[in-house]
Scaffold this motif. Structure first.
Motif, PDB file in Angstrom:
ATOM      1  N   PRO A 176      95.286  51.499  76.381  1.00 52.67           N
ATOM      2  CA  PRO A 176      94.901  52.849  76.795  1.00 52.67           C
ATOM      3  C   PRO A 176      93.374  52.986  76.825  1.00 52.67           C
ATOM      4  CG  PRO A 176      96.504  52.896  74.994  1.00 52.67           C
ATOM      5  CD  PRO A 176      96.012  51.482  75.105  1.00 52.67           C
ATOM      6  N   GLY A 177      92.900  54.005  77.506  1.00 52.59           N
ATOM      7  CA  GLY A 177      91.469  54.287  77.496  1.00 52.59           C
ATOM      8  C   GLY A 177      91.000  54.637  76.098  1.00 52.59           C
ATOM      9  N   GLN A 178      89.760  54.253  75.779  1.00 53.47           N
ATOM     10  CA  GLN A 178      89.256  54.522  74.429  1.00 53.47           C
ATOM     11  C   GLN A 178      89.282  56.016  74.113  1.00 53.47           C
ATOM     12  OE1 GLN A 178      86.257  56.050  73.378  1.00 53.47           O
ATOM     13  NE2 GLN A 178      85.526  56.608  75.440  1.00 53.47           N
ATOM     14  N   ALA A 179      89.098  56.866  75.126  1.00 58.28           N
ATOM     15  CA  ALA A 179      89.121  58.310  74.902  1.00 58.28           C
ATOM     16  C   ALA A 179      90.464  58.750  74.326  1.00 58.28           C
ATOM     17  CB  ALA A 179      88.845  59.042  76.216  1.00 58.28           C
ATOM     18  N   LEU A 180      91.545  58.112  74.774  1.00 55.96           N
ATOM     19  CA  LEU A 180      92.881  58.455  74.296  1.00 55.96           C
ATOM     20  C   LEU A 180      93.189  57.765  72.971  1.00 55.96           C
ATOM     21  CD1 LEU A 180      94.785  58.260  77.708  1.00 55.96           C
ATOM     22  CD2 LEU A 180      93.744  60.254  76.599  1.00 55.96           C
ATOM     23  N   ILE A 181      92.699  56.545  72.811  1.00 54.77           N
ATOM     24  CA  ILE A 181      92.944  55.815  71.555  1.00 54.77           C
ATOM     25  C   ILE A 181      92.378  56.576  70.365  1.00 54.77           C
ATOM     26  CG2 ILE A 181      92.332  53.740  70.246  1.00 54.77           C
ATOM     27  CD1 ILE A 181      92.389  52.186  72.900  1.00 54.77           C
ATOM     28  N   TYR A 182      91.175  57.093  70.502  1.00 60.90           N
ATOM     29  CA  TYR A 182      90.499  57.729  69.361  1.00 60.90           C
ATOM     30  C   TYR A 182      90.687  59.238  69.306  1.00 60.90           C
ATOM     31  CZ  TYR A 182      88.337  53.155  68.980  1.00 60.90           C
ATOM     32  OH  TYR A 182      88.129  51.806  68.852  1.00 60.90           O
ATOM     33  N   ARG A 183      91.481  59.788  70.239  1.00 56.36           N
ATOM     34  CA  ARG A 183      91.685  61.240  70.216  1.00 56.36           C
ATOM     35  C   ARG A 183      92.333  61.722  68.919  1.00 56.36           C
ATOM     36  NH1 ARG A 183      94.140  64.083  75.400  1.00 56.36           N
ATOM     37  NH2 ARG A 183      91.948  63.914  76.047  1.00 56.36           N
ATOM     38  N   PRO A 184      93.391  61.059  68.393  1.00 62.94           N
ATOM     39  CA  PRO A 184      93.962  61.538  67.118  1.00 62.94           C
ATOM     40  C   PRO A 184      92.923  61.585  65.995  1.00 62.94           C
ATOM     41  CG  PRO A 184      95.455  59.992  68.170  1.00 62.94           C
ATOM     42  CD  PRO A 184      94.187  59.943  68.956  1.00 62.94           C
ATOM     43  N   ALA A 185      92.047  60.592  65.934  1.00 62.24           N
ATOM     44  CA  ALA A 185      90.995  60.609  64.910  1.00 62.24           C
ATOM     45  C   ALA A 185      90.045  61.778  65.142  1.00 62.24           C
ATOM     46  CB  ALA A 185      90.229  59.282  64.921  1.00 62.24           C
ATOM     47  N   ARG A 186      89.687  62.009  66.408  1.00 60.23           N
ATOM     48  CA  ARG A 186      88.773  63.128  66.701  1.00 60.23           C
ATOM     49  C   ARG A 186      89.421  64.458  66.339  1.00 60.23           C
ATOM     50  NH1 ARG A 186      88.150  60.285  71.493  1.00 60.23           N
ATOM     51  NH2 ARG A 186      89.202  61.923  72.706  1.00 60.23           N
ATOM     52  N   GLN A 187      90.730  64.584  66.572  1.00 65.61           N
ATOM     53  CA  GLN A 187      91.408  65.831  66.218  1.00 65.61           C
ATOM     54  C   GLN A 187      91.288  66.115  64.724  1.00 65.61           C
ATOM     55  OE1 GLN A 187      95.147  64.686  68.502  1.00 65.61           O
ATOM     56  NE2 GLN A 187      95.138  66.899  68.855  1.00 65.61           N
ATOM     57  N   HIS A 188      91.381  65.090  63.910  1.00 63.18           N
ATOM     58  CA  HIS A 188      91.196  65.268  62.465  1.00 63.18           C
ATOM     59  C   HIS A 188      89.748  65.631  62.148  1.00 63.18           C
ATOM     60  CE1 HIS A 188      95.221  64.068  61.808  1.00 63.18           C
ATOM     61  NE2 HIS A 188      95.060  62.753  61.915  1.00 63.18           N
ATOM     62  N   ILE A 189      88.822  65.005  62.832  1.00 62.53           N
ATOM     63  CA  ILE A 189      87.401  65.307  62.609  1.00 62.53           C
ATOM     64  C   ILE A 189      87.111  66.759  62.984  1.00 62.53           C
ATOM     65  CG2 ILE A 189      85.047  64.760  63.340  1.00 62.53           C
ATOM     66  CD1 ILE A 189      86.083  61.852  63.825  1.00 62.53           C
ATOM     67  N   TYR A 190      87.673  67.211  64.104  1.00 60.33           N
ATOM     68  CA  TYR A 190      87.473  68.606  64.511  1.00 60.33           C
ATOM     69  C   TYR A 190      88.013  69.555  63.446  1.00 60.33           C
ATOM     70  CZ  TYR A 190      86.893  66.506  69.190  1.00 60.33           C
ATOM     71  OH  TYR A 190      86.477  65.742  70.259  1.00 60.33           O
ATOM     72  N   SER A 191      89.145  69.201  62.869  1.00 51.29           N
ATOM     73  CA  SER A 191      89.731  70.055  61.834  1.00 51.29           C
ATOM     74  C   SER A 191      88.821  70.127  60.608  1.00 51.29           C
ATOM     75  CB  SER A 191      91.108  69.525  61.434  1.00 51.29           C
ATOM     76  OG  SER A 191      91.670  70.297  60.396  1.00 51.29           O
ATOM     77  N   VAL A 192      88.254  68.997  60.225  1.00 46.52           N
ATOM     78  CA  VAL A 192      87.328  68.989  59.086  1.00 46.52           C
ATOM     79  C   VAL A 192      86.137  69.903  59.373  1.00 46.52           C
ATOM     80  CG1 VAL A 192      85.709  67.556  57.774  1.00 46.52           C
ATOM     81  CG2 VAL A 192      88.003  66.696  58.294  1.00 46.52           C
ATOM     82  N   ILE A 207      91.454  70.401  73.331  1.00 50.55           N
ATOM     83  CA  ILE A 207      92.041  69.610  72.248  1.00 50.55           C
ATOM     84  C   ILE A 207      92.167  70.462  70.987  1.00 50.55           C
ATOM     85  CG2 ILE A 207      91.821  67.514  70.879  1.00 50.55           C
ATOM     86  CD1 ILE A 207      92.247  67.108  73.922  1.00 50.55           C
ATOM     87  N   GLN A 208      93.359  70.504  70.459  1.00 50.90           N
ATOM     88  CA  GLN A 208      93.636  71.271  69.253  1.00 50.90           C
ATOM     89  C   GLN A 208      93.332  70.425  68.013  1.00 50.90           C
ATOM     90  OE1 GLN A 208      94.921  74.574  69.030  1.00 50.90           O
ATOM     91  NE2 GLN A 208      94.246  74.292  66.915  1.00 50.90           N
ATOM     92  N   PRO A 209      92.511  70.910  67.087  1.00 52.87           N
ATOM     93  CA  PRO A 209      92.281  70.172  65.835  1.00 52.87           C
ATOM     94  C   PRO A 209      93.575  70.001  65.050  1.00 52.87           C
ATOM     95  CG  PRO A 209      90.627  71.896  66.142  1.00 52.87           C
ATOM     96  CD  PRO A 209      91.677  72.121  67.182  1.00 52.87           C
ATOM     97  N   VAL A 210      93.670  68.896  64.345  1.00 55.10           N
ATOM     98  CA  VAL A 210      94.848  68.601  63.524  1.00 55.10           C
ATOM     99  C   VAL A 210      94.364  68.231  62.126  1.00 55.10           C
ATOM    100  CG1 VAL A 210      96.828  67.079  63.186  1.00 55.10           C
ATOM    101  CG2 VAL A 210      96.184  67.793  65.503  1.00 55.10           C
ATOM    102  N   GLN A 211      94.898  68.910  61.121  1.00 51.48           N
ATOM    103  CA  GLN A 211      94.448  68.651  59.762  1.00 51.48           C
ATOM    104  C   GLN A 211      94.824  67.233  59.325  1.00 51.48           C
ATOM    105  OE1 GLN A 211      95.686  71.521  56.864  1.00 51.48           O
ATOM    106  NE2 GLN A 211      94.233  73.061  57.563  1.00 51.48           N
ATOM    107  N   PRO A 212      93.875  66.503  58.736  1.00 54.17           N
ATOM    108  CA  PRO A 212      94.205  65.185  58.189  1.00 54.17           C
ATOM    109  C   PRO A 212      95.014  65.321  56.903  1.00 54.17           C
ATOM    110  CG  PRO A 212      91.925  65.739  57.673  1.00 54.17           C
ATOM    111  CD  PRO A 212      92.452  66.854  58.546  1.00 54.17           C
ATOM    112  N   SER A 213      95.701  64.262  56.546  1.00 58.44           N
ATOM    113  CA  SER A 213      96.519  64.279  55.335  1.00 58.44           C
ATOM    114  C   SER A 213      95.661  63.861  54.143  1.00 58.44           C
ATOM    115  CB  SER A 213      97.712  63.327  55.492  1.00 58.44           C
ATOM    116  OG  SER A 213      98.468  63.280  54.309  1.00 58.44           O
TER     117      SER A 213
END
Length: 815
Positions: free
Chosen positions: A601-617, A647-653
């Motif tokens: 996948p494109g790097q933008a999609l690969i790292y999106r879950p990580a970015r969502q957690h960062i946005y939540s922080v 993109i909706q932020p997602v809280q990390p665990s």
């Protein structure tokens, strides 16, 4: 919008065709100069100021990246050595360098940014077709910058001890303003806009001979002589040729009119050259006045916005400059707005502190003066007028010198004392120093910023909270120096010299803790159990009780963290944080990815879950558990870039919940360090691996974190891929830049090129997470020269996929 990823050439690079026009038609404007001689002349003329060249880094990175290999992901150690040689050449001549990087993609340039991304996508597709066909890197004519090169160049220069500035608007304005304001000997870059700005001399990076420090200086005066216009006409000239404000599409009819009436039309010149000469001829024939510009705005098809031309001219005016083409009132208004977005101190921003100071500090000071005197807070009626003025004025001065401006002290004192003009107040005589007197103010003034740093004044102000300075020199020994950039002890530091001590939850003048209505000098049982606040947190505790509400919780305004991120952004200390906090928007340019390799996948999609957690922080979910969405402008296959992805932020665990920014950015202690590290790992779904990762060296731990995340996110990654990455990190440690330079590849694998770009983009994601979580890693430990080399990865990838033994793959580095 933050542009940590503007890797590909800046969208406009000045006025189209002007640089080539100067070289072909105005050869006398291209003057060969010796920078050593110019520096020596500067030292003679200005013995107290070292010679400084301000560098437009974005227009230089293509020239700096000279390693032979560029498709494999970057030869980072070799590149770092090249940058060091570049710096040393200027240092040997006694020349200081200040490097400016684009920190934004301005909204007005979004369409142009998208066009460049589409064009880059086509260039990269051709590049991969070549690699697949020929199994080698193409020639320099197909050169594309390694992914994230300008981002890591910023950190490389900073690691080499250089002054680096990441801008709050497009860099050319700030570069030109800095060069003018600091009397630099010149600007080094390759952008014809520097021919338009009325600033210091403009030097060519393309023509620089580093060994001799000889280059070409472009003369604005000679250019104007050839064109038959004056220096003050150049901004209008640029606008009528088309620039970032006035689109070329609106000017075709005007150009046709100029071409048909110009006596300078020459059949030996190309059309663009004739347009330049014809437009200059038109300008030379009309009166130099605002009415002429208004007439132009009427005849040009500017659509609904008839102020485009005026705004375009104004965009080239640096602080303090005016143009005969626009009225001073327009100039002053617009220039002030531009200066507020640059790293220049403005009176308007200085006075924004009064929102915070009037509401909280005024009440705090008046209450404390009342406590000092042992009387009611209604001191205006009961305190002797002279003592009242003396104490309040002294405290306001101490707050004022944090902002390095006598105007601040004057404003604070005026507001706190309730008078409009202090020097004329009947009780000010003998108590109030002359605010306009520089010698008087010097004893209150904080350490001035480095002559080649611009952020400390304006960037330390906020409309709702006072962001602390990194540096402070006390006017008296009792005023402590502020070391920690994240410290909140500003109020405590300021009040201590006046006999006020901030401890526990309230203020006292004798060093004893007070809470509620406790007797002075006696601790309450609760305070006795808790003891004093940790260092650096006294101001937080004091602020909670400072206005008479002992149980009020301090709410850290979001603007405080935005302001802190802004200062770090300007100093190139964080990555992508400021614009997420300030605008909720982020972008990433092209990467060397094969759009036809559907398994990766494109790097933008690969790292999106990580970015969502960062946005939540960063954005801290509200009471309903929701956070504002973040707008992403990321280049990936299938994204037409017509609009941003929301993109909706997602809280990390995180065990115990995600710590807030106050904890992550400001708190101290081993428990907090653990929270920072665990939150960082949670952004990559690795919170359970904390103990194992902490046992590794920091660069290796960061690399393994990234590699583990990739293995989870990209199902097509094989054991051979994993072995290649591990062999890379294990074998890289002992290799010098020279050894890596000498490494030769028999062929280049396109999939390894793609994986190399994905890994480099992963490092920028680590930087973002590290910045958001309060820096559990040193930024230097996450840099590519610590963990990656393009050619070495290609070698290990090919060896691994060819089935070579682990001993050969690891070169004996078994651990």
């Amino acid at each position: 919008l933050l542009s940590g990823c503007c890797e590909f050439r800046r969208s406009a690079m000045g006025v189209k065709g002007l640089q080539g026009f100067v070289a072909r038609v105005c050869p006398d404007a291209c003057q060969t100069v010796d920078l050593r001689e110019m520096a020596e002349k500067h030292r003679i003329d200005h013995p107290d100021a070292p010679p400084v060249i301000v560098v437009d880094a974005m227009s230089c990175v293509r020239r700096w990246y000279t390693p032979e290999s560029w498709v494999c992901g970057g030869q980072w150690r070799e590149y770092l050595a090249i940058l060091e040689d570049f710096i040393n050449a200027f240092m040997a001549a006694g020349i200081q360098l200040v490097f400016y990087f684009d920190g934004v993609v301005e909204e007005k340039k979004r369409d142009e940014w998208i066009k460049r991304r589409v064009k880059n996508t086509e260039e990269i597709a051709r590049l991969f077709r070549f690699i697949k066909t020929h199994r080698k890197q193409p020639g320099r004519e197909m050169f594309v910058l390694p992914s994230a090169l300008p981002t890591f160049t910023r950190y490389a220069l900073k690691s080499l001890g250089q002054k680096t500035v990441c801008t709050l608007q497009e860099a050319d304005f700030e570069v030109a303003a800095y060069g003018l304001q600091h009397n630099c000997i010149g600007i080094l870059g390759q952008d014809s806009d520097y021919l338009i700005y009325n600033t210091c001399p403009y030097f060519s990076i393309e023509n620089l001979h580093l060994d001799r420090l000889v280059t070409v200086m472009y003369s604005r005066e000679v250019l104007c002589r050839v064109l038959g216009i004056s220096l003050t006409d150049l901004p209008l000239f640029a606008c009528l040729l088309g620039n970032d404000v006035v689109p070329e599409s609106m000017l075709e009819g005007f150009w046709h009119k100029c071409l048909t009436t110009s006596p300078h039309r020459n059949s030996s010149y190309n059309r663009r050259t004739n347009i330049l000469l014809s437009v200059a001829n038109y300008i030379s024939k009309i009166p130099c006045s605002y009415s002429s510009l208004k007439h132009l705005e009427e005849i040009l098809p500017l659509g609904s916005d008839k102020t485009l031309l005026c705004r375009g001219v104004n965009s080239y005016l640096l602080p303090g400059q005016q143009s005969p083409w626009i009225p001073p009132s327009v100039t002053n208004c617009q220039t002030l707005s531009l200066q507020q977005q640059s790293a220049l101190c403005q009176d308007k921003e200085i006075f924004q502190v009064t929102f915070f100071l009037k509401f909280k500090v005024s009440l705090l000071l008046k209450r404390q003066v009342g406590q000092i005197m042992g009387i009611s807070p209604c001191i205006g009626q009961q305190l002797g007028t002279e003592m009242y003025f003396h104490v309040l004025y002294d405290l306001s001065i101490r707050l004022g010198f944090y902002f390095e401006s006598p105007q601040v002290s004057h404003k604070l004192a005026s507001d706190l004392l309730g008078c409009a003009s202090l020097p004329h107040h009947p009780h000010s005589k003998g108590l109030l120093p002359n605010i306009s007197s520089k010698p008087t103010f010097c004893k209150f003034k904080s350490i001035s910023p480095d002559p080649v740093t611009t952020h400390l004044c304006e960037e330390s102000l906020s409309s709702s909270f006072v962001a602390p300075f990194r540096y402070l020199k006390a006017p008296e020994p009792s005023l402590l120096q502020l070391h920690n950039p994240c410290s909140l002890s500003l109020i405590a530091e300021v009040l201590q010299p006046s006999g006020l001590t901030l401890t526990g939850r309230s203020l006292s003048c004798d060093g004893n803790i007070r809470a509620g209505h406790s007797t002075p000098g006696r601790e309450s049982p609760e305070q006795s159990r808790q003891g004093e606040s940790p260092p650096g947190h006294a101001a937080l505790d004091a602020a909670q009780g400072s206005i008479g509400y002992e149980h009020t919780l301090l709410i850290m305004p979001s603007s405080f963290f935005e302001q802190l991120a802004k200062e770090q952004h300007i100093q190139s200390e964080n990555y992508c944080i400021f614009n997420i906090l300030s605008h909720g928007e982020i972008e990433c340019s092209n990467s060397l990815e094969d759009d036809y390799d559907t398994e990766i996948p494109g790097q933008a999609l690969i790292y999106r879950p990580a970015r969502q957690h960062i946005y939540s922080v960063l954005l801290e979910s509200g009471k309903g558990g929701t956070s504002p969405v973040v707008k992403e402008w990321f280049v990936y296959f299938g994204n037409p870039l017509k609009q941003p992805d929301l993109i909706q932020p997602v809280q990390p665990s995180v065990t115990g919940g995600t710590p807030n920014l106050k904890t992550l950015w400001l708190a101290k202690g081993p428990d907090v360090e653990k929270q920072r590290y665990s939150t960082f790992l949670a952004c990559f779904h690795l919170q359970d691996e904390m103990e194992e990762l902490q046992a590794l060296e920091a660069p290796v731990a960061g690399f393994c974190c990234l590699l583990a995340y990739l293995m989870m996110q990209v199902s097509s990654l094989s054991l051979e891929d994993l072995n290649a990455f591990l062999a890379l990190i294990l074998c890289l440690k002992g290799k010098s830049a020279a050894q890596l330079t000498g490494l030769q590849l028999a062929q280049v694998d396109s999939r390894a090129v793609h994986l190399g770009a994905v890994l480099i983009r992963g490092l920028t994601t680590l930087l973002m997470a590290n910045s958001a979580c309060g820096f559990p890693f040193r930024m230097d430990d996450l840099m590519p020269w610590a963990v990656f080399d393009g050619k070495l990865f290609q070698e290990k990838y090919q060896q691994s996929h060819q089935g070579c033994s682990m001993e050969e793959l690891l070169e004996g580095n078994v651990s």
